[in-house]
Design an enzyme around this catalytic site. Sequence first.
Site, mmCIF file in Angstrom:
data_model
loop_
_atom_site.group_PDB
_atom_site.id
_atom_site.type_symbol
_atom_site.label_atom_id
_atom_site.label_comp_id
_atom_site.label_asym_id
_atom_site.label_seq_id
_atom_site.Cartn_x
_atom_site.Cartn_y
_atom_site.Cartn_z
ATOM 1 N N GLY A 170 -4.092 28.328 19.142
ATOM 2 C CA GLY A 170 -5.292 28.742 19.873
ATOM 3 C C GLY A 170 -4.994 29.210 21.286
ATOM 4 O O GLY A 170 -5.475 30.261 21.724
ATOM 5 N N GLY A 172 -1.602 29.205 22.663
ATOM 6 C CA GLY A 172 -0.295 29.877 22.660
ATOM 7 C C GLY A 172 -0.376 31.301 22.164
ATOM 8 O O GLY A 172 0.425 32.153 22.558
ATOM 9 N N ARG A 195 -0.335 31.347 11.079
ATOM 10 C CA ARG A 195 -0.739 31.466 12.495
ATOM 11 C C ARG A 195 -0.260 32.791 13.072
ATOM 12 O O ARG A 195 -0.982 33.480 13.795
ATOM 13 C CB ARG A 195 -0.136 30.323 13.317
ATOM 14 N N ALA A 237 11.124 26.098 16.524
ATOM 15 C CA ALA A 237 11.686 26.341 17.864
ATOM 16 C C ALA A 237 12.894 25.440 18.134
ATOM 17 O O ALA A 237 13.847 25.860 18.803
ATOM 18 C CB ALA A 237 10.610 26.105 18.921
ATOM 19 N N SER A 259 2.176 22.633 20.361
ATOM 20 C CA SER A 259 1.290 21.541 20.805
ATOM 21 C C SER A 259 2.075 20.249 20.995
ATOM 22 O O SER A 259 1.902 19.272 20.268
ATOM 23 C CB SER A 259 0.115 21.358 19.855
ATOM 24 N N CYS A 403 -12.118 36.491 35.997
ATOM 25 C CA CYS A 403 -10.997 37.034 36.769
ATOM 26 C C CYS A 403 -10.689 36.032 37.879
ATOM 27 O O CYS A 403 -11.459 35.107 38.108
ATOM 28 C CB CYS A 403 -11.335 38.398 37.368
HETATM 29 P P1 NAD Z 1 -2.324 24.693 18.613
HETATM 30 O O1 NAD Z 1 -2.162 23.359 17.980
HETATM 31 O O2 NAD Z 1 -3.475 25.559 18.241
HETATM 32 O O3 NAD Z 1 -1.002 25.580 18.342
HETATM 33 C C1 NAD Z 1 0.323 25.087 18.432
HETATM 34 C C2 NAD Z 1 1.220 25.974 17.560
HETATM 35 O O4 NAD Z 1 2.562 25.496 17.668
HETATM 36 C C3 NAD Z 1 0.846 25.926 16.089
HETATM 37 O O5 NAD Z 1 0.629 27.230 15.617
HETATM 38 C C4 NAD Z 1 2.040 25.266 15.438
HETATM 39 O O6 NAD Z 1 2.285 25.740 14.122
HETATM 40 C C5 NAD Z 1 3.169 25.609 16.384
HETATM 41 N N1 NAD Z 1 4.306 24.682 16.344
HETATM 42 C C6 NAD Z 1 4.288 23.330 16.335
HETATM 43 N N2 NAD Z 1 5.534 22.835 16.292
HETATM 44 C C7 NAD Z 1 6.363 23.904 16.297
HETATM 45 C C8 NAD Z 1 7.763 24.047 16.282
HETATM 46 N N3 NAD Z 1 8.579 22.983 16.261
HETATM 47 N N4 NAD Z 1 8.295 25.284 16.280
HETATM 48 C C9 NAD Z 1 7.507 26.388 16.282
HETATM 49 N N5 NAD Z 1 6.155 26.314 16.293
HETATM 50 C C10 NAD Z 1 5.594 25.085 16.315
HETATM 51 O O7 NAD Z 1 -2.286 24.424 20.178
HETATM 52 P P2 NAD Z 1 -2.745 25.419 21.366
HETATM 53 O O8 NAD Z 1 -4.234 25.339 21.534
HETATM 54 O O9 NAD Z 1 -2.098 26.743 21.177
HETATM 55 O O10 NAD Z 1 -2.125 24.685 22.645
HETATM 56 C C11 NAD Z 1 -0.719 24.648 22.824
HETATM 57 C C12 NAD Z 1 -0.350 23.627 23.889
HETATM 58 O O11 NAD Z 1 -0.731 24.093 25.190
HETATM 59 C C13 NAD Z 1 -1.040 22.284 23.730
HETATM 60 O O12 NAD Z 1 -0.101 21.245 23.965
HETATM 61 C C14 NAD Z 1 -2.104 22.285 24.783
HETATM 62 O O13 NAD Z 1 -2.473 20.985 25.212
HETATM 63 C C15 NAD Z 1 -1.424 23.051 25.892
HETATM 64 N N6 NAD Z 1 -2.390 23.619 26.833
HETATM 65 C C16 NAD Z 1 -1.962 24.285 27.931
HETATM 66 C C17 NAD Z 1 -2.868 24.825 28.838
HETATM 67 C C18 NAD Z 1 -2.459 25.545 30.064
HETATM 68 O O14 NAD Z 1 -3.273 25.740 30.946
HETATM 69 N N7 NAD Z 1 -1.253 25.991 30.183
HETATM 70 C C19 NAD Z 1 -4.224 24.709 28.634
HETATM 71 C C20 NAD Z 1 -4.630 24.036 27.525
HETATM 72 C C21 NAD Z 1 -3.721 23.514 26.629
#
Ligand code: NAD
Length: 549
Positions: A170, A172, A195, A237, A259, A403
């Site tokens: 979502g 990423g 995904r 990864a 995640s 923005c």
């Molecule tokens: P999500 O669960 O929707 O997506 C995570 C993706 O990672 C999935 O598609 C999954 O298949 C993949 N994945 C998991 N393990 C993996 C691996 N070993 N190798 C390759 N792919 C792998 O999560 P999201 O909503 O995309 O959020 C990602 C992360 O970012 C979360 O930890 C979230 O808390 C964090 N986040 C960051 C911010 C920010 O401001 N930077 C904001 C909100 C959330």
Amino acid sequence: MTRIVRAARGTQLTAKNWQTEAAMRMLHNNLDPEVAERPQDLVVYGGTGKAARNWASFDAITHSLTTLERDETLLVQSGKPVGVFRTHEWAPRVLIANSNLVGDWANWPEFRRLESLGLTMYGQMTAGSWIYIGTQGILQGTYETFAAVADKRFGGTLAGTLTLTAGLGGMGGAQPLAVTMNGGVALVIECDPARAQRRVQERYLDEIATDLDDAVIRVSNARRQRKALSVGLIGNAAEVLPKLLAIGLDPEIVTDQTSAHDPLAYLPRGIAVEDWADYAAKKPDEFTDRSRESMAEHVGAMLGFLDKGAEVFDYGNSLRGEAKLGGCERAFDFPGFVPAYIRPLFCEGKGPFRWAALSGDPKDIAATDRAIIDLFPENESLRRWIRMASERVAFQGLPARICWLGYGERHLAGLRFNEMVASGELSAPVVIGRDHLDSGSVASPYRETESMADGSDAIADWPLLNALLNTASGATWVSIHHGGGVGMGRSIHAGQVCVADGTELAAQKIERVLTNDPGTGVIRHVDAGYDRATEVAAERGVRIPMHEA
Ligand code: NAD
């Protein structure tokens, strides 16, 4: 029976005035099926972030907002309306407190216990404060972060650079488009082919490589030609990054958005995607150990790229913390994204600023887009974002825009929008709010306030002062939340929303709120000892008592 909720459009009022109509439309908009992840459960985004406690509370809030007078204030306690009081016209129409727990009780098990008793709800950031606008917010934040990386290290553009990252979920999933919007090449590792496919369909990802060699050829060619391109590679990864390091790939930028914050949501090496859910559910402890070991390998490779000179950062997913638990001693050798790139912006009170057209008419947002470009013609990155967003972002629910603007800028935008409502250039009022990824309204030691210069990461007086000031300044609704983004016990943050309804009173309120709200970001960073914030305060006239005496 499934209930479908959608905000009303047009100029016909259901509530008694635009201030309360706006709060009602934004509550309803958060639960629009185009906007919310699980509207039937009132869940808007971010796992279990809700707009209201339950349907009875939702109906009671709607009823209160329909009947509320212009000198009354509704109190909402974790998604449930609990009282209406006589206040005055400058006071907020709604005051919201979500998910707050006393320090020693501020953990997930206690929160879950109270939630199961129906006594609280998780408000996330913009879910329980009724100003979520869908994935545009994520895309823009990611775009801005990569723009800041480009400014810091690559002369303002990512053209000719390669970004290596993982995770196409979502949040990423915004990474590849954010990199190409900045002119760069992205290679994104994702273990779940569905995904990756979804991101191609949504036009966030350009193409998927057939294997590792193919991926390396595609991204290397694009980088050489300085062509913007994003390539997905299906794999784990924790396996792929060490291989890429071993074959000598030399990305300029390395990060991650798997995640990782939840070890059960990160796939360890050697486990098939099909077996993931079952294994995690049956043996959570064993899965957690394997997941953390894999994260240690993953971060180990990121450190390898760091040692070779790449720009490496943690993108707010707790990857470093989990890798450290998995045995990677050097996990914190690279920084989180806020101290690395965003803090200089926070020193100027800059952060995500968003607005939505209550008319429901996309033409209103197009007019505000033009107004923003007109107001800040010298800001090239802002112009580029607005242009690309207007071409590539599909609206979800009420048309909206986001923005980054800072202290001394936001009120100009707000006042212009209010004039446009008054003159009829916009067909109905607009609401103006912001994210809680913000400079003055958040205490979150793993993200927004990581590594503050004076060590004040966990001081939570600032978000409370921010909420009190916005209340005193004339915001239409103000909220104080706990645990958004990073989870229970890890953050306290506040939100505000104003309504530009074209009246003179709205103009006076907007001018104060949109000056004072980012102003708390400037003073918070002055207090922590940031020179840039002190310069901004001096240049733009923010009064700091300890500097006046
Ligand atoms: P999500 O669960 O929707 O997506 C995570 C993706 O990672 C999935 O598609 C999954 O298949 C993949 N994945 C998991 N393990 C993996 C691996 N070993 N190798 C390759 N792919 C792998 O999560 P999201 O909503 O995309 O959020 C990602 C992360 O970012 C979360 O930890 C979230 O808390 C964090 N986040 C960051 C911010 C920010 O401001 N930077 C904001 C909100 C959330």
